[in-house]
Each structure stands twice: as C-alpha cells, then as structure tokens.
Scaffold this active site. Structure first.
Site, PDB file in Angstrom:
ATOM      1  CG  HIS A  19      13.587 -25.199 -43.886  1.00 55.43           C
ATOM      2  ND1 HIS A  19      13.447 -26.369 -44.606  1.00 55.43           N
ATOM      3  CD2 HIS A  19      14.903 -24.862 -43.978  1.00 55.43           C
ATOM      4  CE1 HIS A  19      14.631 -26.719 -45.099  1.00 55.43           C
ATOM      5  NE2 HIS A  19      15.527 -25.818 -44.727  1.00 55.43           N
ATOM      6  CG  HIS A  28      25.041 -23.968 -44.684  1.00 56.29           C
ATOM      7  ND1 HIS A  28      25.069 -24.016 -46.057  1.00 56.29           N
ATOM      8  CD2 HIS A  28      23.756 -24.245 -44.337  1.00 56.29           C
ATOM      9  CE1 HIS A  28      23.860 -24.302 -46.521  1.00 56.29           C
ATOM     10  NE2 HIS A  28      23.050 -24.432 -45.482  1.00 56.29           N
TER      11      HIS A  28
END
Length: 723
Positions: free
Chosen positions: A267, A99
C-alpha cells in the site's frame, strides 16, 4: 436443445450444438460419484504447444534484460483506453502480480501464480480481481513479442517485480520458470458458497475465531484474495480485521513481521478505485458480451476510466507519493487520526481527520488537484492491533529495515509456489538459500548402486518395510507447490519422523538398518531409502515370475534439521493415505475422495492410482499391518490378486461396521475384509474398467511394468535435476 428448439432457432444444421452448452452432467445425476476429472486435466489435448516443447528450456534463451526494459517502458506508456494513474501502471501491475501469487494457500499448496491461472475462471472474474484483465491486456504486446520463451505466468509476476523496481525498490531477486496451463483448474477448492462475497460465516465455525476457517481455504470470503478491506463481513472493526489478517497470512505461510511488511509495502504505491457507482459496471469477463473480447467490468454508462474508475469501491491512495517507494505509508498511518467515511461508491474507508494539503496525493489526472488519502480496515489493523503496531512502529523508525523485510517477503510471496530454488531460472536468482525453499544439498552419484542394493537385500528388512518406508518418504510431494518428496530424506528429521502416518517405531527400525549402509557406501540416506523400496519391488516381482529392474537415478541429497522449517513442514503431514489404506480419523470427506485429492497432488493419473493401490495391497504395506484390502494369500508377491479377487463374481461384498467383508457367494465364509478405498475400484465404473485390465489373464507382466513405472514416477517426482 431439443429438435423442436433447434427448428425454432433457425434450423440449426448440426445436432452437436447441445453438447457445447451447460446441460445435465453425470455429476448432476449422481453428485456423490467420485469425480476423477481432477486427475485428467492439463494434458496434451488442451496444450497447443508442440509435443517436444519445453518451456523450461525455452525460457533459458530469453534476453532477460531486454524483457525487463520492455516491461519497465510499459509502466509509463499510458494508453487512452485504460490510462495509467499518475502516468504510471506500477500500482496496477503490482496488484495483478500480488493477487496472482496471493491466492496461494500452504495447506494444500494450491493457488498461487505458478501456472498463469489468473487468465481463467474463476480467478479472472473474481470481484477482488476486478480490472486486472486490463493489466494483462496491457501486457499482451510484450507477451506477443517474446512468444513461447515467456509464459504468462512468468510475465504476470515479472511485471509486478519490475513495477516495484521502477518506483525505487531494490528487489531481492527474481526467478523465471513458471509454466502456463491452458484451461481452468478443476482441483482447487475455493469454497462452497454459491454467490460472490457471501458472508464469511459460511466458511468459519465461528467468525469470531478465525482459526475455525475451513481448511484448506485462506481467504475470508468467496471472491476475495485475503480479507475484506472494509472489515469483517463489510463492517469496520480494525481489531477484528487484524485477527482475520493474521490467520489469512499465516495460511499463506507468512509470519506477523512479513504480514506487516507486505501490507505496508503493498500500500506504499498505487491506489484504490471507487469514484463512481458499482452498478454501472458490466459483467465480469466470463459473463461479458462476446463483443467485449474477454474484458469485464466495462462501464458504458459513464466515463469509467482514470479518476472515474471503480474496482474495490474504496477510493483513494494511501501515501503522498503513490508512484514512489518510500516510508510514506507509516508516515501517513501514524501521522494522523482517522475517521470512518463512505467512498463515492458507498464503501467504508478511513480518512484523516485533519491533513495538510501538501501531504495529500495529487489527482491521478490533474496534478493541480489534491485528494484525501485513505486507509482500509486492514491498514488500521496495523495501527490498532498491539502486535502489529509494535512491528509497524519499528518499521516506521527504520525505513531500511522495512525495505529489506519487504523485499524478502515480496520475493517469498511471488516464489512460494515454485518449490525449491533448483527450479528457478535466470540471472537474478539470489545465491542465498532460504529455509522456506526447503533446501537440499547436492547428492552423490559416484557410488556402486548394485553393491548398495546387495547390502539392502541382505539386511533382513522385509519387502513391506522397505516399500512402505520409501513410499512414506516420497508421498509428501505436491505438484501444486513442488514441496515434499524423497529428496532430502526429511522423513528422518522432525517433524516427519514423528508423524503418525509414518509409523515412527517401524520407521526408526528401518532407518537404523539403512543409515549405516548409506554411510558405508558413500550414498545419501535419501537414495538408500528409495533403493530399498526398489529392492523390495524387484524381489516381489521375481516372486510373481517377472524379472524387472526398477529404474533408479542416484543424486538425492540429505537435508539437515537446520535446513528444515518444522512448522512449515507441518502442512505436509498426511492425515490419510489410501495407498496404505489408512485414515487418521473419521472425516466428513470420504476416504476415497481423500485418496483422490492426494493422487492429484502427487501428479498421478487414475490408471496409475489403480495399479499402485493394487500393488501396494499385495505387498502388505498397509499402515499398522492392517489386513483390509489384502486380497491374496501370497503377501509379498507382486501379483494381480487384488484385482482378480475384487472382480470375481464368486465373491459378495457386505458391510461390517465401518468396513466390509468379502464372502464366498456360495458358503458365506469370510475371505477378506476391505475399506471403502478398496471397494471403490470395483464400484466406480471408470476405476473398475482399469481394475479389469489388471485382472486379465494376459496382463501379469503389464501389471508389474505399469506398477514399476508409476512407482518410479512417485520416487522421482521431486528430482527436478532430471527434468
């Protein structure tokens, strides 16, 4: 705070307290005023380090192996105040690094991880960054231990890289060298919305056409890094989400293959958190109580940690083994049919219709409990979008290909905003040159600089031609991601040689003269272009009665077309240049605001902007030879005339269509024409103060000296070998 309020609040003994509160600012009173604050951030007044401190030198003394050992040990050192999922902080650290780096957007190079900006508002309090404050707090003992030799910016990204390695991924490498900032960035435009997670409609011409997203934005909603994991505007539809994913990742400089690899690799490990009620969470760090000490989203109503924590609201892991790098993501994605469900927090997520218990991930706290895996709408896009599916199936069949592609894409993600490889520091910098790093070969320094200058001076090129070409070559530099600049002489290559802002016909004429000089002298074309600009300035200064030698450092290299990603360089094309008094077309944003943005990207101050514009005008460097702002009858002389005539009250300024006329106040005769960019230096009170300095009778030499210093700063902005 009024005097009456001070008394009622307990007789506050000082009056300056009101100045620390959010009061009515100048921008509140005059919202259309030019905000020069973006040019004056991150200066020495906010930096606590000693003046002589250089992080890039300090980090070279770091025991890199010891730091990595400490970071890896942290991964499995679970803390009771914020326990690690499955006893491993890897997923949390990867999300933090992701992020940080993922806020980068290619359009203006802003965002990204290279400044440690995730520590400050608004990023530290974005909804999408919920609980990353805990990750940074977990890293504090390591930052404290290594101190000035290890920046937060480097540590945040390193933690993500080491996390992957600790879970079995062979990473592509790592470069240190990111320098911390000390307060929030003022120059980055994150969007116009006034509420977090406002519907996407506000930043699109049409949500159904992701390409209509407002530039330079890349995220679909205020407070998100990429796309909404639940679907477009929170409504699940994998194909619509796929379109937004494609546009968002493209605006970060990623292609479809890199996008699939990053989605899958991101993921493969970790989990989402939504096992609770979001309304139980306290304010974000910036709005939290002082007793929280910079932590946000605290849950004082329920347990709120471990299996009971809430972050995105989606709940579950993607794979069977969330602390292990493997191909489990695609095994899960293609191994089941999926149906929409709501998480305990009320968020949309996809869950398998039928799954064997042994294929479920275990609970983060109790390995005897199995939990259903999940997919977000973005994950389902990898399966439902035809292009993404084809790539996903290829990765599913070839795990080694996924590992290699992801490792390279991850490296690109966390280094994209660091600029050329020359800025990377440390033992794990890959030897391979990658085209997105804008490689430039080493230049030459052994040639006779004075002889080259003499050839340039005798070439017949005009001052305006020499100065404008050097400026155009250097002005592409962006301090946001350290791209662009004169090194490499890419102005002679596609796409730059054909950019309208570079005046292709004039450019080719100048290059046809300078390239043979470079070849005959053993100098690079990049050096000769800059030298030509310097020669022009020296000639113009001499005409003004000031003898000056413009500083020059040889050593620029010449890039080749094969070293140049033409599509990647398209984002650097200038659509405006206030310094050459040009805009490609009319824009919603004013020309002076566009100039301000360009100035900030180039790393210039308001004073440097002022002196450069005034000098460029009298040198006759306007795009296309336009006469606007050329307030002199001695074009080619580096005189103060721009400022003298701008501030002369014998003149009056009148609108004339899209431009302005400067008329004699007594006779009404038109003396010059001007643009908004010209007149803002007399209109804006701060810029006028600078303009008056350069109009003063005693400052001709100062004007030339300051112009030369600012010019040299621009020419050397990308000379990382000199810094």
């Amino acid at each position: 705070m009024s005097a009456q309020n001070i008394q009622s609040a307990g007789k506050c003994p000082v009056m300056h307290g009101a100045n620390t509160e959010v009061g009515t600012s100048n921008m509140d009173w005059w919202p259309k005023a030019l905000n020069l604050d973006i040019l004056h951030q991150h200066d020495t007044k906010t930096n606590p380090m000693d003046e002589e401190f250089s992080y890039r030198e300090a980090v070279k003394t770091l025991d890199f192996a010891a730091v990595k050992r400490d970071v890896e040990a942290l991964m499995t050192d679970s803390q009771a105040w914020w326990p690690a999922d499955w006893g491993h902080y890897g997923g949390l650290m990867i999300r933090m690094a992701w992020h940080a780096a993922g806020s980068y957007r290619a359009a203006d190079g802003r965002g990204g991880a290279n400044t440690g900006n995730q520590r400050f508002a608004p990023l530290n309090s974005w909804p999408d960054n919920a609980n990353l404050d805990k990750a940074r707090r977990l890293l504090w003992p390591i930052k404290k231990k290594y101190g000035n030799r290890l920046s937060w910016a480097d540590l945040i990204v390193l933690a993500g890289n080491v996390a992957y390695e600790s879970m079995g991924l062979k990473t592509f490498g790592f470069g240190f060298g990111r320098e911390d900032i000390w307060h929030p960035e003022k120059d980055t435009y994150w969007g116009a919305e006034k509420e977090w997670l406002a519907p996407s409609d506000e930043r699109y011409g049409s949500v159904d056409d992701p390409s209509t997203m407002e530039n330079p934005l890349a995220a679909v909603q205020m407070g998100l890094i990429y796309v909404n994991p639940e679907g477009v505007n929170g409504k699940p539809d994998p194909l619509k989400t796929a379109a937004q994913v494609r546009e968002t990742f493209a605006r970060m400089g990623m292609n479809d293959e890199e996008t699939v690899a990053l989605t899958a690799g991101g993921h493969t490990v970790g989990k989402t958190h939504g096992n609770g009620r979001a309304e139980n969470l306290g304010p974000s760090p910036e709005g939290a109580d002082i007793s929280e000490q910079g932590l946000g989203w605290m849950n004082h109503k329920t347990r709120g940690i471990g299996r009971d924590s809430v972050t995105s609201g989606i709940e579950g892991a993607w794979t069977t083994h969330p602390t292990k790098w493997d191909n489990g993501y695609f095994d899960m994605l293609f191994g089941h049919e999926w149906e929409l469900k709501k998480s305990p927090a009320g968020a949309w997520q996809w869950e398998p219709v039928d799954i064997r218990e042994e294929d479920m991930p275990v609970d983060v706290e109790d390995p005897s409990i199995r939990c259903k895996p999940i997919m977000t709408d973005a994950d389902m896009a990898m399966r439902e979008d035809p292009i993404y599916r084809k790539i996903s199936e290829r990765f599913h069949k070839d795990p080694a290909l996924l590992t290699e592609t992801f490792a390279r894409a991850w490296f690109k993600l966390i280094h994209r905003d660091m600029g050329p490889k020359a800025r990377y520091i440390g033992p794990e910098v890959p030897a391979e040159d990658l085209i997105w790093q804008d490689p430039v070969p080493a230049g030459k320094t052994g040639y006779d600089v004075d002889a080259v200058k003499a050839k340039i001076a005798a070439s017949g090129l005009s001052i305006a031609e020499m100065v404008a070409t050097a400026w155009d070559s250097a002005r592409t530099f962006r301090q946001s991601d350290f791209r662009g600049g004169a090194n490499g002489a890419r102005i002679r290559l596609a796409p730059q040689k054909d950019w309208e802002g570079n005046e292709p016909a004039r450019l080719q004429k100048v290059l046809a003269v300078l390239e043979p000089i470079a070849a005959d002298s053993g100098a690079s074309v990049a050096d000769v272009i800059v030298l030509a600009g310097n020669v022009g300035i020296e000639q113009a200064a001499k005409a003004a009665g000031v003898n000056v030698t413009v500083p020059f450092a040889p050593g620029r290299g010449d890039a080749t077309q094969e070293m140049t990603d033409a599509d990647g360089f398209a984002v650097l094309e200038p659509i405006h240049d206030g310094y050459r008094n040009w805009v490609k077309k009319d824009y919603v944003v004013s020309a002076e605001e566009l100039m301000l943005d360009r100035t900030q990207l180039m790393g210039l101050t308001a004073a440097e902007m002022t002196v450069l514009v005034g000098g460029m005008r009298v040198l006759g460097t306007n795009h296309g030879g336009a006469k606007h702002g050329v307030f002199t009858d001695k074009v080619g002389t580096l005189s103060q005339d721009f400022f003298v005539n701008l501030t002369d009250m014998n003149n009056v300024w009148k609108p004339a269509g899209a431009h302005y006329e400067i008329r004699d106040r007594k006779t009404d005769a038109v003396k010059w024409t001007a643009t908004r960019v010209d007149l803002v230096f007399g209109s804006n009170s701060i810029l006028r103060a600078y303009a008056e300095v350069y109009a003063q009778d005693d400052n001709q030499e100062k004007f030339v000296r300051d112009f030369v210093n600012a010019w040299t700063k621009v020419m050397n902005a990308d000379r990382f070998d000199l810094k």
